[in-house]
Design a protein around this motif. Structure first.
Motif, short mmCIF file in Angstrom:
data_model
loop_
_atom_site.label_atom_id
_atom_site.label_comp_id
_atom_site.label_asym_id
_atom_site.label_seq_id
_atom_site.Cartn_x
_atom_site.Cartn_y
_atom_site.Cartn_z
N TYR A 73 55.13 -32.75 66.15
CA TYR A 73 55.29 -33.86 66.74
C TYR A 73 54.52 -33.32 67.98
O TYR A 73 54.80 -34.57 69.33
CB TYR A 73 57.12 -32.58 67.19
N PRO A 87 55.25 -37.23 62.59
CA PRO A 87 56.07 -38.84 62.48
C PRO A 87 55.35 -39.71 63.02
O PRO A 87 54.67 -39.41 64.52
CB PRO A 87 57.21 -38.37 63.78
N THR A 111 55.99 -44.12 64.41
CA THR A 111 56.95 -44.85 65.47
C THR A 111 56.51 -45.90 64.92
O THR A 111 55.83 -47.14 64.36
CB THR A 111 55.95 -44.38 66.30
N ARG A 162 58.63 -43.22 60.06
CA ARG A 162 58.19 -43.89 61.47
C ARG A 162 59.57 -43.75 61.83
O ARG A 162 61.06 -44.16 61.07
CB ARG A 162 57.76 -45.70 61.36
N TYR A 163 59.34 -43.09 62.85
CA TYR A 163 60.69 -43.55 64.40
C TYR A 163 60.82 -44.38 64.63
O TYR A 163 60.41 -44.74 65.79
CB TYR A 163 60.82 -42.11 65.01
N VAL A 221 63.88 -42.75 70.05
CA VAL A 221 64.51 -41.43 69.77
C VAL A 221 65.39 -41.15 70.87
O VAL A 221 64.79 -41.37 72.14
CB VAL A 221 64.05 -40.28 69.53
N MET A 243 67.17 -44.93 67.80
CA MET A 243 68.16 -44.25 66.81
C MET A 243 68.67 -43.13 68.13
O MET A 243 67.85 -42.51 68.59
CB MET A 243 67.45 -43.67 66.15
N CYS A 255 68.25 -38.57 63.72
CA CYS A 255 66.60 -38.85 63.51
C CYS A 255 66.39 -37.02 63.28
O CYS A 255 65.84 -37.69 62.09
CB CYS A 255 65.95 -38.54 65.01
N THR A 276 65.22 -36.38 58.83
CA THR A 276 63.91 -35.74 58.84
C THR A 276 63.80 -34.54 57.59
O THR A 276 63.48 -33.82 56.39
CB THR A 276 63.90 -35.03 60.51
N ASN A 294 59.88 -46.35 57.28
CA ASN A 294 60.49 -46.70 58.14
C ASN A 294 61.86 -46.37 58.11
O ASN A 294 62.69 -45.67 57.19
CB ASN A 294 60.82 -48.39 57.97
N ASP A 310 63.96 -51.09 56.47
CA ASP A 310 63.95 -49.14 56.21
C ASP A 310 64.37 -48.90 54.28
O ASP A 310 65.12 -48.26 54.39
CB ASP A 310 65.03 -48.58 56.94
#
Ligand SMILES: NC(=O)C1=CN([C@@H]2O[C@H](COP(=O)(O)OP(=O)(O)OC[C@H]3O[C@@H](n4cnc5c(N)ncnc54)[C@H](O)[C@@H]3O)[C@@H](O)[C@H]2O)C=CC1
Ligand SMILES: CC(=O)[C@H](N)C(=O)O
Length: 288
Positions: free
Chosen positions: A41, A81, A83, A134-135, A138, A179, A184, A188, A205, A250
């Motif tokens: 992360y 991750p 984005t 791809r977040y 958050v 999100m 999230c 994951t 995504n 997505d």
């Protein structure tokens, strides 16, 4: 995005500080602890990255190379991750599909496209079990925003409960994908547990909600009618937001490994206000 509650990582398992730029130490940690999955992360986010490009390049790119090498050497499953920031002004914005032109204009976005491509390259060439989501932006009650372009969507909840006034650095109609942190985390974990044979892509995504400052304000006012919001767009962050997708497609994540978000805008707002309210009460802080 880690939580500071009683079941946080720090309380529930071995916890050590490590610098992603210190390759030797990272390798020792992985080998000595028999680690088999690596979730990477560490990064500098979009807005803060533009104010220190050298450091952002080091953490986001050199740090990533260290992690990739260690994952490969130790046959680990690796999650990194990505984005909405991995897209740029020439990408389709409404919605952005998984596969399309990616020409981001931030060092953050460039480093995330690099991560996606390096991970996929090592997967195809050497079989690295690289996985990447791809977040969207958050939203969590447990950590303060870390220097991103979507930070306002967290800060507004703190301001609503403390002073009752939020000054927003984006235009009221700037739409971005967002999100809740629970979605999230769940995405994951589900993605990491998905059997390899179900994954037709290595980078997906994931979407949940897409809203503008105006829309989130309207929803918060259903709980806190006195919330006052003023708009003072910051050119750097507005420019970044205007280059990012407004919505994410997505459909591949939904088809391949069953992704389904649980939080819509009303649920997200209710949960954020309730969590922050409890945290303020337990810290003896007033509520506006
Ligand atoms: N928060 C969000 O809205 C989104 C986050 N992501 C990704 O999720 C990941 C986590 O993001 P956040 O927690 O929001 O960011 P954050 O800025 O809150 O946290 C980043 C972490 O990286 C750590 N870090 C910085 N330099 C380091 C180094 N040299 N060695 C080890 N750690 C170092 C920092 O101490 C910090 O804890 C990032 O990769 C980010 O790109 C992706 C999309 C959206
Ligand atoms: C969407 C992200 O990646 C992050 N929150 C940022 O705004 O930089």
């Amino acid at each position: 995005m880690s939580s500071l509650c009683s079941h946080c990582v720090r309380c529930s398992g071995p916890y050590v500080y490590a610098d992603v730029l210190d390759y030797k130490n990272l390798r020792e940690l992985v080998v000595n602890n028999g680690i088999t999955w690596l979730v990477h992360y560490s990064a500098m986010l979009s807005a803060v990255g533009e104010s220190n490009v050298q450091l952002s390049r080091a953490i986001n790119i050199t740090g990533l190379h260290n992690v990739l090498d260690i994952a490969l050497e130790n046959s680990m499953r690796l999650f990194v991750p990505s984005t909405i920031g991995a897209f740029g002004p020439s990408s389709p914005r409404d919605p952005a599909p998984d596969l399309c032109i990616q020409r981001p204009r931030t060092i953050y976005g460039v480093s995330k496209v690099h991560a996606e491509l390096m991970g996929e390259y090592l997967h195809h060439k050497y079989g690295l079990d690289f996985r990447c989501l791809r977040y969207p932006g958050v939203i969590s009650a447990y950590t303060h925003p870390g220097g991103g372009t979507t930070d306002y969507a967290v800060q507004i909840f703190h301001d609503a409960l403390s002073t009752g006034h939020h000054e927003c650095y984006l235009h009221p109609q700037t739409r971005l994908p967002m999100m809740h942190i629970s979605d999230c985390h769940r995405a994951t974990v589900e993605f990491m547990q998905a059997p390899e044979c179900q994954l037709y892509l290595r980078t997906y995504n994931i979407a949940a909600i897409s809203f503008t400052p105006e829309e989130v304000v309207e929803e918060i006012r259903k709980h806190l009618p006195h919330l006052r919001v003023t708009y003072k767009p910051d050119p750097i962050r507005q420019n970044i937001a205007d280059s990012w997708p407004m919505r994410f497609d997505d459909s591949n994540a939904r088809r391949d490994w069953g992704w389904e978000p649980a939080f819509g805008l009303p649920e997200l707002v209710t949960d954020m206000l309730s969590d922050l309210h409890k945290r303020r009460a337990s810290a003896d802080l007033g509520v506006s």
